[in-house]
Design a protein around this motif. Structure first.
Motif, PDB file in Angstrom:
ATOM      1  N   HIS B 236      79.209  54.241  25.543  1.00  0.00           N
ATOM      2  CA  HIS B 236      80.138  53.471  24.706  1.00  0.00           C
ATOM      3  C   HIS B 236      81.024  54.392  23.883  1.00  0.00           C
ATOM      4  O   HIS B 236      82.197  54.119  23.698  1.00  0.00           O
ATOM      5  N   LEU B 237      80.455  55.501  23.401  1.00  0.00           N
ATOM      6  CA  LEU B 237      81.260  56.447  22.637  1.00  0.00           C
ATOM      7  C   LEU B 237      82.372  57.014  23.514  1.00  0.00           C
ATOM      8  O   LEU B 237      83.506  57.172  23.085  1.00  0.00           O
ATOM      9  N   MET B 239      83.628  55.702  26.431  1.00  0.00           N
ATOM     10  CA  MET B 239      84.591  54.759  26.999  1.00  0.00           C
ATOM     11  C   MET B 239      85.355  53.989  25.942  1.00  0.00           C
ATOM     12  O   MET B 239      86.513  53.653  26.123  1.00  0.00           O
ATOM     13  N   MET B 240      84.675  53.640  24.854  1.00  0.00           N
ATOM     14  CA  MET B 240      85.342  52.783  23.882  1.00  0.00           C
ATOM     15  C   MET B 240      85.881  53.566  22.692  1.00  0.00           C
ATOM     16  O   MET B 240      86.854  53.175  22.075  1.00  0.00           O
ATOM     17  N   LYS B 241      85.245  54.662  22.324  1.00  0.00           N
ATOM     18  CA  LYS B 241      85.680  55.396  21.139  1.00  0.00           C
ATOM     19  C   LYS B 241      86.406  56.691  21.513  1.00  0.00           C
ATOM     20  O   LYS B 241      86.784  57.447  20.639  1.00  0.00           O
TER      21      LYS B 241
END
Ligand code: HEM
Lengths: 454, 277
Positions: B236-237, B239-241
Motif C-alpha cells: 500500500h505504501l 502503490m498508494m503513497k
C-alpha cells in the motif's frame, strides 16, 4: 472548494484515507505480537504465578488474556473494514469508467513521450507494413484501433483492461473472510468430548465457557486403536464411532487424525486419547506368612472375601497416574481392605511395580497381573456455518492477488510515418498500470520482431 | 550416493558460488559472476538430488513421507527455494552481479542446517497430525513465500550499499540502475506475498481438516499473519503513497525480520502447534 465540511463528510474523509489503512495495519501487526508472548486463556492462578499480581490487573483491564477477542482488537478490525468499504465506494465509480469505457480512446502524445519509446526506420510500402503490423498486434495483443492520415498510420491495441478489478477482488475477499469468521463466532462452537470405549454420549463441553452443548444425536465409541512407531511416538490413532439418532443406529465410521466425520453440520475430529478405567483386573493375592497365592479376577466395585476368612477386599477404582509421595507411579488400581476385626483402609496397587504392596507389610500383598486395557478417545467437536464463506474468501483472495500482481492493463502504440523516398519511420511504445520493468523487456522482444517484418 | 553426501556437496558448492559472486563484485570481473552462476546451478542440482534421495530413504526406512518434516529438512528446502528463485531471476533479468546478495542466503541456510548442534539431520517419523497432503502444499507455498522475501531482502540491502552518486568509483557503483533494483525488489515481494498468502490459506484449510478450526491464533499462525500485514503495508505504501527507494527498502527489511521470527523465533522462543519451520 467547500470550506465548511459537515461532520458526516469529515467522518467519510477520515475513513477514506490510505493513511488510516496503513496505520491500522501497523497497529494490528504490533498488537498481534502481544498474544504470542502473554499466555492466552489461562487461569487466574497461572497469570499471577507467571506475571505477578499487579501485572495481572493490567492484563485483565485490556483483556490481554484473550486479546484476539478483546473489544479493542475487534475494533481495529472493524475500522479496517469500514476503511476498505468507504475507499472502495469512493473509487469504484472512477475505476468502473476506466474498466468499461463507452469508447476506447488513446492519447498519441502521451505515447510519443514514453521513456520506453523505440524508433527505427524500414524501407517498405506504408500499406503493407501497416497491415503486417496490424496483424501482429491483433495476434499478440488484441483488437486494433487504426488512425490514418495522408502520410502516417497509428496503430493502437490493448489488453487486460479488466485486470484493474483485481484489487477489488482482493479487498472483497477480505470482507468475505471476516463475515465468515463472524458467522462462525456467533453460530458455531468448539467443544471436546472424551469418550471411553463402549460408552455413548450426546453432549460435549464447549472449550471456552465450559458449558455443555447437545449435539442432536449420540456418538458411541465402539473401539479405539493406537499404533506406535519403533521410536515410541504415536503413528496413527483411530476411533470406530457409531452415530445414533432417535435411539436408532444411523451409521458407523472410523475417524483418524486428518480424516474427520462430518454429520449435520457438526464435525467430529480425532484429537487425542488416553487410558480409560477398565472393568476388571486379574489380581494375585499373596499371603505373606506362607507365600501361598490366590488368583482372582475382580470387577471394579466388587467386594470379595479374603482367603482364610481374614476379611474383605474391594477393588474401588483405577487411576491412570497414581501419585505416591510426589512420584508418578503410572497406572494403578485402588483397593480397600476391611480386616475381620478392625478399621478399613485404602491401598494403591501400581501395575508397573509388583512388589510395591509387599512393602506395606500387611498380611497379604496384592499384585495386578493383568487387566484389559481400555482407552478413551479424545474428540474435538465443532460446528462452523461460516467456514464456506471463509473458503470462498480464500479462493477469491488467491485469484485476486494473481490478477493484481501478475496481470496488467497494457496498451501498445505504433506510429508509422513516411519519410523521403521509400523510408518509413516507426515509433513503438507502450504503457501499463503495473510492472514497468517487465513491459520494457517485452518491448525489446517485440521490437526485434517488428524490425524483422521487412 | 546418499542424501547426506549429496547435501554436503551442495553446501560446499553453494559456498563456492558465493565466493565467485563476491569475487566478481570485488574485482569487477563479470566473468567470475558468470562462473558463479554455473556453480550455483550445479549446487542446486545436488540440492535437488539430496531432497529426492532423502524422500526415497524415508520410504526405505518405513516412515514414508515427503522431506518437509523437521527443521533440518525445512532449511534444506529453504535453500532450494531461494536458489530456484534466484536462478530464475538471473535468467530473466540477466543481471548477474546481484547474485552477491542472494547466493550467501542460499549457502547460509543449508550450512546452518548441517552445522548447528540444535538441528538433527535424522529422518524422523511423522506424528499423525502431519500426515496430510496439505502438509506438502502448505510447506511448499510457505517456503516459496519465504524465498521471495529472502531474495527481496538481499536486493533491499543494495539500496544501502549502492552510492546515491553515480560518479563514485566504489565497487558498488557497478550495481544495476535504481529502477531495476526497485522493480526487482517489488517483484520478489509480490511473489513472496502471493505464496505466503497461499501458504497461510493451505495451513488454515489443513488445520480445519485436522482439528476443526481454520484459525486458532497459535504463535506461528499469528506471526505469519504479522508478516503478511507488514508486506501488505509495503504494497500500500508503494502503490498508494508512492514510497520508494530506501524508505521502502526499510519496510522490506522489517518484513524479512518478521519472516525470520516466524521461521526461527517462534520455534525457539515461543511454544505452539508447529514442531518445525
Ligand atoms: C489487509 C487488509 C487490506 C486493507 C484494509 C486494504 C485497504 C486498502 C485501501 C483502503 C486502499 C485504497 C482504496 C482503493 O484503491 O480501493 C487499498 C488499495 C490497494 N490495495 Fe489494499 N487493503 C488490504 C489488503 C490488500 C491486499 C492483500 C492486497 C494485495 C493484493 C491489496 C492491494 C491493494 C492495491 C494494489 C491497492 C491499490 C489500488 C489501486 O491501485 O487503485 N490490498 N487497499
Amino acid at each position: 472548494m467547500k470550506k465548511n465540511k459537515t461532520v458526516s463528510e469529515k467522518i467519510w474523509q477520515f475513513f477514506c484515507s490510505v493513511k488510516l489503512t496503513v496505520t491500522t495495519l501497523v497497529l494490528l501487526a504490533l498488537t498481534s505480537m502481544i498474544g504470542t508472548i502473554i499466555l492466552q486463556n489461562g487461569s487466574q492462578s497461572e497469570y499471577v504465578r507467571l506475571y505477578g499480581e499487579s501485572f495481572y490487573k493490567i492484563i485483565k483491564v485490556f483483556t490481554f488474556d484473550d486479546m484476539y477477542h478483546a473489544w479493542w482488537f475487534l475494533g481495529l478490525i472493524i475500522i479496517l473494514c469500514i476503511n476498505l468499504v468507504v475507499c472502495s465506494i469512493e473509487r469504484l465509480s472512477t475505476t468502473w469508467k476506466i474498466i468499461f469505457p463507452k469508447k476506447i480512446k488513446f492519447n498519441a502524445t502521451r505515447f510519443r513521450k514514453q521513456k520506453n519509446l523505440e524508433t527505427f526506420t524500414i524501407k517498405k510500402e506504408l500499406a503493407t507494413l501497416s497491415s503486417s503490423y496490424e496483424n501482429f498486434l491483433l495476434k499478440t495483443i488484441g483488437k486494433v484501433i487504426k488512425e490514418e492520415t495522408l502520410d502516417s498510420i497509428i496503430l493502437y491495441a490493448e489488453k487486460g483492461r479488466w485486470t484493474r478489478i483485481g484489487v477489488y477482488v482482493v479487498h472483497s475477499s477480505i470482507l468475505l473472510l471476516l463475515i465468515g469468521a463472524l458467522i462462525g463466532m456467533v453460530f458455531g462452537f468448539k467443544a471436546s468430548l472424551n469418550l471411553d470405549e463402549g460408552k455413548t454420549s450426546d453432549t460435549a463441553v464447549i472449550a471456552k465457557s465450559r458449558e455443555s452443548v447437545n449435539l442432536g444425536f449420540s456418538i458411541k465409541c465402539n473401539k479405539f486403536d493406537v499404533k506406535f512407531y519403533d521410536t515410541g511416538a504415536p503413528e496413527e490413532f483411530k476411533s470406530n464411532l457409531t452415530i445414533i439418532e432417535n435411539g436408532k443406529v444411523s451409521f458407523t465410521k472410523d475417524i483418524l487424525v486428518n480424516h474427520p466425520l462430518r454429520y449435520k453440520g457438526i464435525n467430529i475430529f480425532q484429537s487425542s486419547y488416553g487410558t480409560a478405567a477398565p472393568d476388571s483386573a486379574h489380581v494375585d493375592i499373596v499371603k505373606l506368612s506362607d507365600k501361598s497365592v490366590t488368583h482372582l479376577s475382580i470387577k471394579i466395585g466388587e467386594e470379595i472375601n479374603l482367603p482364610n476368612d481374614m476379611g474383605l477386599f474391594k477393588l474401588e477404582g483405577f487411576l491412570p497416574h497414581f501419585d505416591f509421595r510426589g512420584h508418578n507411579l503410572g497406572e494403578a488400581f485402588i483397593g480397600r481392605i476391611t480386616p475381620k476385626d478392625g478399621q478399613s483402609f485404602q491401598i494403591g496397587i501400581p501395575v508397573k511395580f509388583p512388589t510395591f504392596d509387599k512393602m506395606r507389610k500387611g498380611n497379604f500383598a496384592f499384585i495386578v497381573k493383568e487387566f484389559e486395557k481400555k482407552y478413551y478417545t479424545g474428540l474435538q467437536i465443532t460446528k462452523d456455518p461460516g467456514v464456506w464463506y471463509v473458503y470462498a474468501g480464500f479462493i477469491l483472495m488467491i485469484i485476486g492477488c494473481w490478477i493484481t500482481f501478475f496481470m496488467s492493463h497494457e496498451s501498445y502504440f505504433i506510429e508509422i510515418q513516411k519519410k523521403q523516398g521509400k523510408t518509413l519511420r516507426v515509433c513503438f511504445s507502450a504503457t501499463t498500470n503495473r510492472n514497468q520493468q517487465s513491459l520494457k523487456l517485452k518491448i525489446k522482444k517485440y521490437v526485434v520482431k517488428l524490425k524483422g517484418k521487412q | 550416493m546418499d542424501s547426506s553426501l549429496s547435501l554436503s556437496l551442495a553446501t560446499f558448492i553453494y559456498a563456492l558460488a558465493s565466493i565467485f559472486y563476491i569475487g566478481s563484485f570485488s574485482f569487477k570481473k563479470n566473468t567470475l559472476a558468470k562462473i558463479g552462476f554455473i556453480v550455483l546451478i550445479i549446487g542446486f542440482l545436488f540440492n535437488t538430488g539430496g531432497i529426492i534421495l532423502r524422500w526415497i530413504e524415508s520410504y526405505q526406512i518405513g516412515y514414508g513421507h515427503a522431506p518437509f518434516a523437521n527443521m533440518y529438512e525445512s532449511l534444506v528446502f529453504f535453500s532450494w527455494t531461494v536458489a530456484v528463485l534466484y536462478i530464475f531471476v538471473e535468467f530473466k533479468y540477466k543481471e548477474s552481479i546481484i547474485g552477491v546478495f542472494a547466493s550467501p542466503i542460499v549457502f547460509l541456510a543449508i550450512a546452518y542446517a548441517s552445522l548447528s548442534p540444535d538441528i538433527s539431520s535424522k529422518i524422523t517419523p511423522l506424528i499423525p497430525a502431519l500426515k496430510s497432503n496439505w502438509l506438502i502444499a502448505h510447506v511448499i507455498a510457505c517456503f516459496l513465500g519465504y524465498a521471495g522475501f529472502a531474495v527481496a531482502f538481499g536486493f533491499s540491502i543494495m539500496y544501502f550499499a549502492k552510492p546515491q552518486n553515480p560518479e563514485t568509483k566504489s565497487i558498488f557503483a557497478k550495481l544495476p540502475s535504481w529502477d531495476i533494483i526497485d522493480e526487482l525488489t517489488y517483484q520478489m515481494v509480490v511473489f513472496g506475498f502471493l505464496f505466503l498468502t497461499i501458504g497461510i490459506i493451505t495451513g488454515a484449510v489443513w488445520a480445519n481438516s485436522a482439528w476443526g478450526k481454520y484459525w486458532s491464533w497459535d504463535p506461528k499462525e499469528t506471526w505469519s499473519l504479522i508478516t503478511w500485514f507488514v508486506y501488505a503495508i509495503f504494497m500500500h505504501l508503494r502503490m498508494m503513497k508512492g514510497w520508494q527507494g530506501r524508505k521502502l527498502a526499510l519496510v522490506s527489511i522489517i518484513g524479512f525480520l518478521a519472516v525470520m521470527f516466524t521461521y526461527f523465533g517462534v520455534n525457539f522462543l515461543l511454544s505452539g502447534l508447529h514442531s518445525y519451520g
